[in-house]
Design a protein around this motif. Structure first.
Motif, PDB file in Angstrom:
ATOM      1  N   ALA A  81       0.824  -1.210   0.000  1.00 13.80           N
ATOM      2  CA  ALA A  81       0.000   0.000   0.000  1.00 13.80           C
ATOM      3  C   ALA A  81       0.859   1.261   0.000  1.00 13.80           C
ATOM      4  O   ALA A  81       0.562   2.235  -0.704  1.00 13.80           O
ATOM      5  N   ALA A  82       1.936   1.244   0.778  1.00 13.07           N
ATOM      6  CA  ALA A  82       2.812   2.415   0.844  1.00 13.07           C
ATOM      7  C   ALA A  82       3.435   2.713  -0.512  1.00 13.07           C
ATOM      8  O   ALA A  82       3.657   3.872  -0.869  1.00 13.07           O
ATOM      9  N   THR A  83       3.717   1.657  -1.300  1.00 15.09           N
ATOM     10  CA  THR A  83       4.292   1.845  -2.625  1.00 15.09           C
ATOM     11  C   THR A  83       3.282   2.484  -3.570  1.00 15.09           C
ATOM     12  O   THR A  83       3.621   3.366  -4.368  1.00 15.09           O
ATOM     13  N   VAL A  84       2.031   2.038  -3.477  1.00 11.94           N
ATOM     14  CA  VAL A  84       0.976   2.635  -4.311  1.00 11.94           C
ATOM     15  C   VAL A  84       0.869   4.129  -4.015  1.00 11.94           C
ATOM     16  O   VAL A  84       0.828   4.967  -4.932  1.00 11.94           O
ATOM     17  N   LEU A  85       0.836   4.481  -2.727  1.00 13.31           N
ATOM     18  CA  LEU A  85       0.663   5.875  -2.333  1.00 13.31           C
ATOM     19  C   LEU A  85       1.851   6.727  -2.777  1.00 13.31           C
ATOM     20  O   LEU A  85       1.677   7.814  -3.342  1.00 13.31           O
ATOM     21  N   ARG A  86       3.046   6.214  -2.524  1.00 10.89           N
ATOM     22  CA  ARG A  86       4.225   6.991  -2.886  1.00 10.89           C
ATOM     23  C   ARG A  86       4.316   7.165  -4.398  1.00 10.89           C
ATOM     24  O   ARG A  86       4.638   8.247  -4.897  1.00 10.89           O
ATOM     25  N   TYR A  87       4.034   6.099  -5.146  1.00 11.07           N
ATOM     26  CA  TYR A  87       4.155   6.177  -6.599  1.00 11.07           C
ATOM     27  C   TYR A  87       3.165   7.186  -7.185  1.00 11.07           C
ATOM     28  O   TYR A  87       3.531   8.025  -8.020  1.00 11.07           O
ATOM     29  N   GLU A  88       1.911   7.111  -6.754  1.00 14.30           N
ATOM     30  CA  GLU A  88       0.908   8.015  -7.319  1.00 14.30           C
ATOM     31  C   GLU A  88       1.175   9.463  -6.919  1.00 14.30           C
ATOM     32  O   GLU A  88       0.873  10.390  -7.669  1.00 14.30           O
ATOM     33  N   SER A  89       1.757   9.668  -5.743  1.00 10.68           N
ATOM     34  CA  SER A  89       2.170  11.012  -5.366  1.00 10.68           C
ATOM     35  C   SER A  89       3.374  11.447  -6.193  1.00 10.68           C
ATOM     36  O   SER A  89       3.428  12.580  -6.692  1.00 10.68           O
ATOM     37  N   ALA A  90       4.331  10.536  -6.383  1.00  8.54           N
ATOM     38  CA  ALA A  90       5.563  10.873  -7.099  1.00  8.54           C
ATOM     39  C   ALA A  90       5.310  11.230  -8.553  1.00  8.54           C
ATOM     40  O   ALA A  90       6.008  12.079  -9.123  1.00  8.54           O
ATOM     41  N   VAL A  91       4.323  10.581  -9.182  1.00  9.21           N
ATOM     42  CA  VAL A  91       3.977  10.932 -10.564  1.00  9.21           C
ATOM     43  C   VAL A  91       3.709  12.432 -10.674  1.00  9.21           C
ATOM     44  O   VAL A  91       4.174  13.114 -11.602  1.00  9.21           O
ATOM     45  N   ALA A 126      -0.528  19.921 -10.040  1.00 10.08           N
ATOM     46  CA  ALA A 126       0.283  18.724  -9.781  1.00 10.08           C
ATOM     47  C   ALA A 126       0.579  18.582  -8.293  1.00 10.08           C
ATOM     48  O   ALA A 126       0.514  17.486  -7.724  1.00 10.08           O
ATOM     49  N   CYS A 127       0.907  19.694  -7.640  1.00 12.40           N
ATOM     50  CA  CYS A 127       1.187  19.654  -6.198  1.00 12.40           C
ATOM     51  C   CYS A 127      -0.055  19.276  -5.402  1.00 12.40           C
ATOM     52  O   CYS A 127       0.030  18.562  -4.395  1.00 12.40           O
ATOM     53  N   LEU A 128      -1.208  19.751  -5.855  1.00 12.45           N
ATOM     54  CA  LEU A 128      -2.443  19.447  -5.142  1.00 12.45           C
ATOM     55  C   LEU A 128      -2.773  17.956  -5.226  1.00 12.45           C
ATOM     56  O   LEU A 128      -3.177  17.342  -4.233  1.00 12.45           O
ATOM     57  N   TRP A 129      -2.600  17.355  -6.405  1.00 12.55           N
ATOM     58  CA  TRP A 129      -2.826  15.913  -6.532  1.00 12.55           C
ATOM     59  C   TRP A 129      -1.834  15.140  -5.657  1.00 12.55           C
ATOM     60  O   TRP A 129      -2.200  14.173  -4.978  1.00 12.55           O
ATOM     61  N   ALA A 130      -0.565  15.547  -5.696  1.00 14.35           N
ATOM     62  CA  ALA A 130       0.457  14.861  -4.887  1.00 14.35           C
ATOM     63  C   ALA A 130       0.131  14.964  -3.405  1.00 14.35           C
ATOM     64  O   ALA A 130       0.346  14.018  -2.637  1.00 14.35           O
ATOM     65  N   HIS A 185       3.278  -0.444 -11.928  1.00 17.79           N
ATOM     66  CA  HIS A 185       2.293   0.615 -11.754  1.00 17.79           C
ATOM     67  C   HIS A 185       1.521   0.935 -13.020  1.00 17.79           C
ATOM     68  O   HIS A 185       0.614   1.741 -12.981  1.00 17.79           O
ATOM     69  N   GLY A 186       1.906   0.361 -14.148  1.00 17.83           N
ATOM     70  CA  GLY A 186       1.037   0.501 -15.303  1.00 17.83           C
ATOM     71  C   GLY A 186       1.626   1.097 -16.559  1.00 17.83           C
ATOM     72  O   GLY A 186       0.968   1.109 -17.598  1.00 17.83           O
ATOM     73  N   THR A 187       2.864   1.583 -16.547  1.00 23.28           N
ATOM     74  CA  THR A 187       3.397   2.284 -17.706  1.00 23.28           C
ATOM     75  C   THR A 187       3.446   1.406 -18.942  1.00 23.28           C
ATOM     76  O   THR A 187       3.065   1.816 -20.032  1.00 23.28           O
ATOM     77  N   ASN A 188       3.931   0.184 -18.807  1.00 21.66           N
ATOM     78  CA  ASN A 188       4.075  -0.688 -19.976  1.00 21.66           C
ATOM     79  C   ASN A 188       3.195  -1.935 -19.854  1.00 21.66           C
ATOM     80  O   ASN A 188       3.575  -3.018 -20.262  1.00 21.66           O
ATOM     81  N   ARG A 189       2.014  -1.755 -19.297  1.00 20.93           N
ATOM     82  CA  ARG A 189       1.093  -2.864 -19.115  1.00 20.93           C
ATOM     83  C   ARG A 189      -0.156  -2.632 -19.956  1.00 20.93           C
ATOM     84  O   ARG A 189      -0.292  -1.607 -20.626  1.00 20.93           O
TER      85      ARG A 189
END
Length: 319
Positions: A81-91, A126-130, A185-189
């Motif tokens: 779960a922590a990876t999902v959160l960090r990744y979607e914020s990092a995007v 972008a900052c607001l989504w993150a 996370h979905g880039t090449n899937r």
């Protein structure tokens, strides 16, 4: 009595003094402009590092608690779960970093007021989504609902773009040349399958899914709602999104419209004017860094942000 020659010399001296002052003022304005642009670049570099490197967190921080919850099961794979959160914020952090660099370029160039306003609006968004994804004032489940809603939006947008361009969205078309299916996370899937996996996970968790205007939503999210409801807002956020930066959509204030028209003749958009109407470039990073510090229990980019804020709010670039 003052002779005509003396009066002429006095007039020349006065004119030369005015020219010197104008030249000095221009040099000082350019120095302030360049200092602000350098500070923006520094924040952009810091955001890039936050987007690419693992986050350190304190023992009882929300970020540390997110590492203890069960994995997110997406089809035949599991993501912490922590990876999902960090990744979607990092995007979005990396998007903000890229746009901050563009803002610095436009500051230095002093050629486009509306370009800078539009980019600053992008920085804020972008900052607001993150920020929304790692909001420490809500539960891990609520953060996950936001993160997966944002992922659904990204995946759906990718499908729409490929369809508009006449491309193929089959999984076979998204495999790298070496045959490896990359990026959990979905880039090449296959985006359609990933969407299906997310919706199945939401159903298993008992989360209601609504059909949004363009994509399914686990939790309704909008910039307008977030700018008014995130806890660390200080009042400027709604203005940064809906008022000042609304110029990007043609709703110009009268004096700014005059400047836009004048800039077509003189070829200059003064840095102080760019700064005045680009408050999202300051409000977005402020909100994200304050939220990130509370989420992880550790402050980041404090020195860099303090310098940036002081220059941004001091009227940098105004002559």
């Amino acid at each position: 009595m003052t002779s005509e020659g003396d009066a002429s010399r006095d007039g020349e001296a006065w004119a030369m003094d005015i020219l010197v002052q104008l030249r000095q003022g221009r040099q000082e304005a350019h120095a302030r402009r360049d200092a602000l642009a350098a500070a923006v670049d520094e924040i952009a570099d810091g955001f890039t590092q936050l987007g690419l490197k693992p986050w350190k967190s304190e023992r009882k921080s929300p970020a540390r608690e997110d590492t203890k919850v069960p994995d997110v099961m997406l089809g035949d794979r599991a993501e912490p779960a922590a990876t999902v959160l960090r990744y979607e914020s990092a995007v979005n952090i990396l998007s903000a970093a890229d746009q901050l660099r563009g803002f610095a370029v436009l500051l230095r160039a002093e050629k486009s007021l509306m370009g800078a306003v539009s980019v600053a609006r992008g920085v804020f968004e972008a900052c607001l989504w993150a920020t929304a994804v790692i909001d420490p004032t809500i539960s891990t489940d609520e953060r996950l609902q936001r993160a997966l809603t944002r992922r659904l939006a990204r995946l759906s947008a990718g499908i729409r773009l490929r369809e508009m361009l006449g491309g193929d969205t089959d999984a076979e078309q998204l495999v790298e040349n070496d045959g490896d299916v990359d990026d959990a996370h979905g880039t090449n899937r296959d985006p359609a399958k990933d969407i299906s996996d997310i919706l199945a996970y939401a159903k298993d968790r008992g989360w209601p899914v609504k059909r949004g205007r363009r994509t399914p939503e686990i939790t309704p999210l909008s910039i307008d709602w977030l700018s008014e409801n995130l806890e660390r807002r200080i009042g400027i956020e709604g203005y940064a999104w809906t008022s000042g930066s609304s110029m990007a959509h043609g709703e110009h204030a009268g004096d700014t419209a005059v400047w836009v028209e004048l800039s077509q003749d003189i070829g200059t958009a003064p840095a102080w004017l760019i700064q005045l109407w680009s408050n999202g470039a300051w409000a977005g990073p402020r909100l994200f860094l304050a939220t990130h510090a509370t989420y992880t229990g550790k402050g980041s980019l404090r020195r860099e942000y303090q310098r940036f804020e002081e220059l941004f709010l001091s009227g940098a670039g105004k002559s």
